[in-house]
Design an enzyme around this catalytic site. Structure first.
Site, PDB file in Angstrom:
ATOM      1  N   ASP A  69      21.987 -19.787 -43.230  1.00 53.16           N
ATOM      2  CA  ASP A  69      21.940 -20.826 -42.194  1.00 53.16           C
ATOM      3  C   ASP A  69      22.587 -20.304 -40.912  1.00 53.16           C
ATOM      4  OD1 ASP A  69      24.557 -20.822 -43.163  1.00 53.16           O
ATOM      5  OD2 ASP A  69      24.443 -22.811 -44.030  1.00 53.16           O
ATOM      6  N   ASN A 135      31.890 -32.176 -48.383  1.00 52.68           N
ATOM      7  CA  ASN A 135      31.068 -33.394 -48.454  1.00 52.68           C
ATOM      8  C   ASN A 135      29.838 -33.211 -49.350  1.00 52.68           C
ATOM      9  OD1 ASN A 135      29.417 -31.743 -46.962  1.00 52.68           O
ATOM     10  ND2 ASN A 135      29.167 -33.128 -45.218  1.00 52.68           N
ATOM     11  N   HIS A 137      27.680 -30.662 -49.194  1.00 52.05           N
ATOM     12  CA  HIS A 137      26.539 -29.941 -48.616  1.00 52.05           C
ATOM     13  C   HIS A 137      26.428 -28.536 -49.204  1.00 52.05           C
ATOM     14  CE1 HIS A 137      29.041 -28.385 -44.907  1.00 52.05           C
ATOM     15  NE2 HIS A 137      29.058 -27.487 -45.849  1.00 52.05           N
ATOM     16  N   GLU A 142      23.050 -31.342 -45.366  1.00 44.36           N
ATOM     17  CA  GLU A 142      24.125 -32.336 -45.376  1.00 44.36           C
ATOM     18  C   GLU A 142      23.718 -33.534 -46.248  1.00 44.36           C
ATOM     19  OE1 GLU A 142      26.924 -31.670 -44.090  1.00 44.36           O
ATOM     20  OE2 GLU A 142      26.747 -30.554 -42.197  1.00 44.36           O
TER      21      GLU A 142
END
Ligand code: F6R
Length: 243
Positions: A69, A135, A137, A142
């Site tokens: 990414d 979180n 991800h 996400e």
């Protein structure tokens, strides 16, 4: 669904143990196509792998590295850029660097860059390494990302934008990102999820033992028959074993 293989190593030698596993894979398949993340979790693994390469214990010259990414809105020279970080922490430290596919975020057309990068990954990934976001991800998939999520331009969670700036040292908060999608990650022949530190214990338990759901995109990795989790002892403390 096959339960993922879980390896828990002491924090003190976790980077060397993971690097040794990676070196074994590269010896088995010197032309391996690897998808690699950046971040604080893999950084010590890359240092150990570069040390092993310097000793002649592993050779990445014939491998191919596909970046997982990349941020949007950061200058090419920004030290927090994923491509810059991977070069600095691994590729530039190797005696002979592998082919490297970064994401063309500076060409002014992020949608085209995502499509082009997806085509690179679609040519095949033998092994994908991933970190785990607090979180839930994976990559920049996400919360809200499902198992069919494509490689795409994404809005980053506020916590991810802040992390780039505050912890990774980006000159400003990124405006977004491009990530390989969960569907593309699941198409990799093998996935290793790297997780370290007590701060990741709850999200690792959620990932492996909670219900599958897009509030924790990493939970979809359990669909992969060759998911392997390499955690340190602190990250594994909240696991009940009920998987
Ligand atoms: C980075 C990436 C992210 C990180 C995750 C964990 O390329 O894709 O998903 O892997 O945010 O980051 P660290 O390892 O810094 O805790």
């Amino acid at each position: 669904m096959t339960a993922p293989r879980l390896d828990v190593f002491p924090a003190a030698d976790w980077p060397e143990r993971v690097a040794a596993e990676l070196a074994d894979r590269l010896r088995e398949r010197p032309t391996a196509r690897l998808c690699l993340p950046t971040g604080d979790t893999p950084a010590p693994v890359y240092a150990a792998l570069a040390d092993a390469a310097a000793r002649g214990a592993v050779d990445l010259a014939r491998a191919t590295v596909v970046l997982l990414d990349e941020y949007l809105g950061l200058e090419p020279s920004d030290p927090a850029r994923c491509d810059a970080r991977l070069r600095r922490e691994l590729l530039d430290r190797l005696p002979a660097a592998p082919a490297f596919h970064a994401i063309a975020v500076d060409d002014g057309d992020p949608v085209a860059a995502a499509a082009a990068h997806d085509a690179v990954a679609a040519a095949g990934l033998d092994l994908t390494l991933l970190g785990l976001g607090a979180n839930g991800h994976v990559g920049f998939n996400e919360p809200g990302s499902g198992p069919d999520a494509a490689t795409r331009v994404v809005a980053l969670a506020e916590t991810s934008r802040e992390l780039a700036h505050v912890r990774y040292g980006a000159a400003r908060t990124p405006t977004g990102g491009i990530t390989l999608g969960i569907a593309r990650l699941l198409a990799s022949a093998e996935i290793w999820l790297l997780v370290t530190g007590a701060g990741k214990a709850a999200v690792l338990a959620r990932t492996l033992e909670g219900p599958e759901g897009d509030d924790c995109p990493a939970s979809f990795l359990r669909r992969h028959s060759r998911l392997r989790v390499l955690a340190d002892e602190a990250a594994a403390t909240a696991l009940s074993g009920a998987r």
